[in-house]
Design a protein around this motif. Structure first.
Motif, PDB file in Angstrom:
ATOM      1  N   PRO A 128      15.957  -7.050  13.328  1.00 25.94           N
ATOM      2  CA  PRO A 128      15.652  -6.129  14.431  1.00 25.94           C
ATOM      3  C   PRO A 128      14.222  -5.578  14.285  1.00 25.94           C
ATOM      4  O   PRO A 128      13.813  -5.163  13.199  1.00 25.94           O
ATOM      5  N   MET A 129      13.483  -5.588  15.371  1.00 36.44           N
ATOM      6  CA  MET A 129      12.057  -5.272  15.345  1.00 36.44           C
ATOM      7  C   MET A 129      11.750  -3.901  14.748  1.00 36.44           C
ATOM      8  O   MET A 129      10.874  -3.774  13.890  1.00 36.44           O
ATOM      9  N   ASP A 130      12.438  -2.856  15.204  1.00 41.13           N
ATOM     10  CA  ASP A 130      12.134  -1.513  14.686  1.00 41.13           C
ATOM     11  C   ASP A 130      12.369  -1.427  13.185  1.00 41.13           C
ATOM     12  O   ASP A 130      11.568  -0.844  12.456  1.00 41.13           O
ATOM     13  N   SER A 131      13.431  -2.017  12.714  1.00 37.70           N
ATOM     14  CA  SER A 131      13.737  -2.009  11.285  1.00 37.70           C
ATOM     15  C   SER A 131      12.694  -2.799  10.500  1.00 37.70           C
ATOM     16  O   SER A 131      12.207  -2.344   9.466  1.00 37.70           O
ATOM     17  N   ALA A 132      12.326  -3.980  10.991  1.00 36.04           N
ATOM     18  CA  ALA A 132      11.328  -4.809  10.302  1.00 36.04           C
ATOM     19  C   ALA A 132      10.000  -4.080  10.189  1.00 36.04           C
ATOM     20  O   ALA A 132       9.351  -4.106   9.130  1.00 36.04           O
ATOM     21  N   CYS A 133       9.581  -3.429  11.260  1.00 36.70           N
ATOM     22  CA  CYS A 133       8.294  -2.720  11.249  1.00 36.70           C
ATOM     23  C   CYS A 133       8.338  -1.485  10.356  1.00 36.70           C
ATOM     24  O   CYS A 133       7.362  -1.181   9.663  1.00 36.70           O
ATOM     25  N   GLN A 134       9.468  -0.780  10.351  1.00 36.17           N
ATOM     26  CA  GLN A 134       9.582   0.395   9.481  1.00 36.17           C
ATOM     27  C   GLN A 134       9.555  -0.002   8.010  1.00 36.17           C
ATOM     28  O   GLN A 134       8.898   0.642   7.192  1.00 36.17           O
ATOM     29  N   ILE A 135      10.232  -1.073   7.657  1.00 31.89           N
ATOM     30  CA  ILE A 135      10.218  -1.561   6.277  1.00 31.89           C
ATOM     31  C   ILE A 135       8.792  -1.958   5.884  1.00 31.89           C
ATOM     32  O   ILE A 135       8.334  -1.634   4.778  1.00 31.89           O
ATOM     33  N   ALA A 136       8.082  -2.622   6.776  1.00 28.69           N
ATOM     34  CA  ALA A 136       6.691  -3.011   6.501  1.00 28.69           C
ATOM     35  C   ALA A 136       5.832  -1.791   6.214  1.00 28.69           C
ATOM     36  O   ALA A 136       5.124  -1.736   5.194  1.00 28.69           O
ATOM     37  N   VAL A 137       5.897  -0.799   7.079  1.00 31.52           N
ATOM     38  CA  VAL A 137       5.084   0.416   6.917  1.00 31.52           C
ATOM     39  C   VAL A 137       5.470   1.157   5.641  1.00 31.52           C
ATOM     40  O   VAL A 137       4.598   1.602   4.882  1.00 31.52           O
ATOM     41  N   ASP A 138       6.756   1.279   5.371  1.00 27.59           N
ATOM     42  CA  ASP A 138       7.204   1.963   4.148  1.00 27.59           C
ATOM     43  C   ASP A 138       6.682   1.261   2.893  1.00 27.59           C
ATOM     44  O   ASP A 138       6.206   1.915   1.963  1.00 27.59           O
ATOM     45  N   ALA A 139       6.770  -0.061   2.862  1.00 28.79           N
ATOM     46  CA  ALA A 139       6.314  -0.813   1.688  1.00 28.79           C
ATOM     47  C   ALA A 139       4.805  -0.670   1.502  1.00 28.79           C
ATOM     48  O   ALA A 139       4.329  -0.481   0.369  1.00 28.79           O
ATOM     49  N   ILE A 140       4.051  -0.731   2.579  1.00 27.95           N
ATOM     50  CA  ILE A 140       2.594  -0.617   2.495  1.00 27.95           C
ATOM     51  C   ILE A 140       2.192   0.780   2.039  1.00 27.95           C
ATOM     52  O   ILE A 140       1.333   0.941   1.164  1.00 27.95           O
ATOM     53  N   ARG A 141       2.821   1.799   2.596  1.00 28.82           N
ATOM     54  CA  ARG A 141       2.494   3.177   2.198  1.00 28.82           C
ATOM     55  C   ARG A 141       2.863   3.440   0.738  1.00 28.82           C
ATOM     56  O   ARG A 141       2.121   4.113   0.017  1.00 28.82           O
ATOM     57  N   THR A 142       3.993   2.922   0.288  1.00 28.32           N
ATOM     58  CA  THR A 142       4.389   3.102  -1.113  1.00 28.32           C
ATOM     59  C   THR A 142       3.409   2.384  -2.039  1.00 28.32           C
ATOM     60  O   THR A 142       3.010   2.925  -3.071  1.00 28.32           O
ATOM     61  N   PHE A 143       3.002   1.187  -1.668  1.00 27.45           N
ATOM     62  CA  PHE A 143       2.017   0.461  -2.470  1.00 27.45           C
ATOM     63  C   PHE A 143       0.727   1.269  -2.567  1.00 27.45           C
ATOM     64  O   PHE A 143       0.145   1.403  -3.648  1.00 27.45           O
ATOM     65  N   GLU A 144       0.300   1.809  -1.446  1.00 22.99           N
ATOM     66  CA  GLU A 144      -0.935   2.601  -1.422  1.00 22.99           C
ATOM     67  C   GLU A 144      -0.836   3.818  -2.347  1.00 22.99           C
ATOM     68  O   GLU A 144      -1.780   4.134  -3.072  1.00 22.99           O
ATOM     69  N   GLN A 145       0.305   4.478  -2.354  1.00 23.73           N
ATOM     70  CA  GLN A 145       0.493   5.653  -3.212  1.00 23.73           C
ATOM     71  C   GLN A 145       0.358   5.304  -4.687  1.00 23.73           C
ATOM     72  O   GLN A 145      -0.167   6.080  -5.470  1.00 23.73           O
ATOM     73  N   HIS A 146       0.837   4.135  -5.077  1.00 24.54           N
ATOM     74  CA  HIS A 146       0.835   3.737  -6.485  1.00 24.54           C
ATOM     75  C   HIS A 146      -0.391   2.938  -6.895  1.00 24.54           C
ATOM     76  O   HIS A 146      -0.651   2.757  -8.078  1.00 24.54           O
ATOM     77  N   HIS A 147      -1.118   2.409  -5.930  1.00 24.50           N
ATOM     78  CA  HIS A 147      -2.274   1.557  -6.228  1.00 24.50           C
ATOM     79  C   HIS A 147      -3.451   1.935  -5.335  1.00 24.50           C
ATOM     80  O   HIS A 147      -4.009   1.092  -4.644  1.00 24.50           O
ATOM     81  N   GLN A 148      -3.828   3.190  -5.363  1.00 32.93           N
ATOM     82  CA  GLN A 148      -4.909   3.662  -4.501  1.00 32.93           C
ATOM     83  C   GLN A 148      -6.201   2.911  -4.789  1.00 32.93           C
ATOM     84  O   GLN A 148      -6.495   2.564  -5.916  1.00 32.93           O
ATOM     85  N   HIS A 149      -6.943   2.686  -3.743  1.00 31.61           N
ATOM     86  CA  HIS A 149      -8.283   2.100  -3.794  1.00 31.61           C
ATOM     87  C   HIS A 149      -8.303   0.608  -4.124  1.00 31.61           C
ATOM     88  O   HIS A 149      -9.376   0.056  -4.333  1.00 31.61           O
ATOM     89  N   LEU A 150      -7.156  -0.057  -4.193  1.00 32.95           N
ATOM     90  CA  LEU A 150      -7.178  -1.502  -4.418  1.00 32.95           C
ATOM     91  C   LEU A 150      -7.489  -2.249  -3.121  1.00 32.95           C
ATOM     92  O   LEU A 150      -8.172  -3.266  -3.141  1.00 32.95           O
ATOM     93  N   LEU A 151      -6.984  -1.742  -2.023  1.00 33.32           N
ATOM     94  CA  LEU A 151      -7.202  -2.368  -0.722  1.00 33.32           C
ATOM     95  C   LEU A 151      -7.857  -1.360   0.216  1.00 33.32           C
ATOM     96  O   LEU A 151      -7.563  -0.165   0.151  1.00 33.32           O
ATOM     97  N   GLU A 152      -8.725  -1.860   1.086  1.00 33.17           N
ATOM     98  CA  GLU A 152      -9.382  -0.986   2.047  1.00 33.17           C
ATOM     99  C   GLU A 152      -8.663  -0.950   3.390  1.00 33.17           C
ATOM    100  O   GLU A 152      -8.627   0.082   4.053  1.00 33.17           O
ATOM    101  N   GLU A 153      -8.112  -2.109   3.791  1.00 30.36           N
ATOM    102  CA  GLU A 153      -7.530  -2.184   5.125  1.00 30.36           C
ATOM    103  C   GLU A 153      -6.356  -3.154   5.169  1.00 30.36           C
ATOM    104  O   GLU A 153      -6.426  -4.244   4.604  1.00 30.36           O
ATOM    105  N   VAL A 154      -5.303  -2.740   5.852  1.00 30.97           N
ATOM    106  CA  VAL A 154      -4.164  -3.606   6.134  1.00 30.97           C
ATOM    107  C   VAL A 154      -3.989  -3.654   7.644  1.00 30.97           C
ATOM    108  O   VAL A 154      -3.894  -2.608   8.296  1.00 30.97           O
ATOM    109  N   LEU A 155      -4.004  -4.864   8.169  1.00 24.90           N
ATOM    110  CA  LEU A 155      -3.748  -5.063   9.589  1.00 24.90           C
ATOM    111  C   LEU A 155      -2.314  -5.508   9.783  1.00 24.90           C
ATOM    112  O   LEU A 155      -1.843  -6.426   9.110  1.00 24.90           O
TER     113      LEU A 155
END
Length: 176
Positions: A128-155
């Motif tokens: 389901p689209m809403d679930s897939a997109c929410q999981i994507a955003v959650d995973a990216i935000r969690t990665f950012e919290q634990h690995h700050q400054h490794l990536l500049e941009e996620v599209l």
């Protein structure tokens, strides 16, 4: 790290790494996988065959990620990940989450500063689209919290207006 939603074709994104919603064979297929293989040319398939021969004789397991050249794409690398098929009877959310998490880890190991993701598992795999997109955003935000400054941009590359709206809801932005 900036997270941006863009509409369009993932194969034309000017980023360091493009994520491929691959099938476990790594040999191309339909949807995003086929488009990336067609646009990237034979160099991607050649490296995928080498990966199958050396590391993944039975295929890439769902949730894992591995990189190859991007061939003729404007990116430097393609990061292949296999999303789970959606099931209403079995919660496979952790596997979909792992697709994003492991792809980001591979991107960081490669030294990529920018990554473009398709909406993994939301096509023929039926998520389901809403679930897939929410999981994507959650995973990216969690990665950012634990690995700050490794990536500049996620599209987050939306292949249709429904995907774009779902990403914007997941990010908490107003839908346009």
């Amino acid at each position: 790290m900036k997270i941006k939603v863009v509409s369009g074709d993932i194969t034309v994104q000017k980023v360091d790494a493009v994520v491929n919603a691959a099938n476990s064979s790594l040999m191309g297929g339909g949807g995003v996988d086929g488009a990336i293989h067609r646009a990237g040319g034979p160099a991607i398939l050649k490296e995928c065959k080498e990966l199958r021969a050396k590391q993944y004789s039975t295929g890439l397991p769902p949730g894992q990620a591995v990189a190859t050249t991007a061939g003729d794409l404007p990116a430097h690398w393609v990061i292949h990940t296999v999303g789970p098929v959606y099931s209403a009877r079995e919660n496979r959310s952790h596997i979909l989450y792992s697709c994003y998490e492991n792809s980001l880890k591979v991107a960081a190991e490669l030294g990529a500063r920018s990554v473009a993701f398709p909406t993994i598992s939301a096509g023929v795999y039926g998520w389901p689209m809403d679930s897939a997109c929410q999981i994507a955003v959650d995973a990216i935000r969690t990665f950012e919290q634990h690995h700050q400054h490794l990536l500049e941009e996620v599209l987050l590359v939306a292949f249709n207006p429904d995907a774009r709206a779902a990403y914007e809801r997941a990010l908490g932005a107003p839908s346009s």
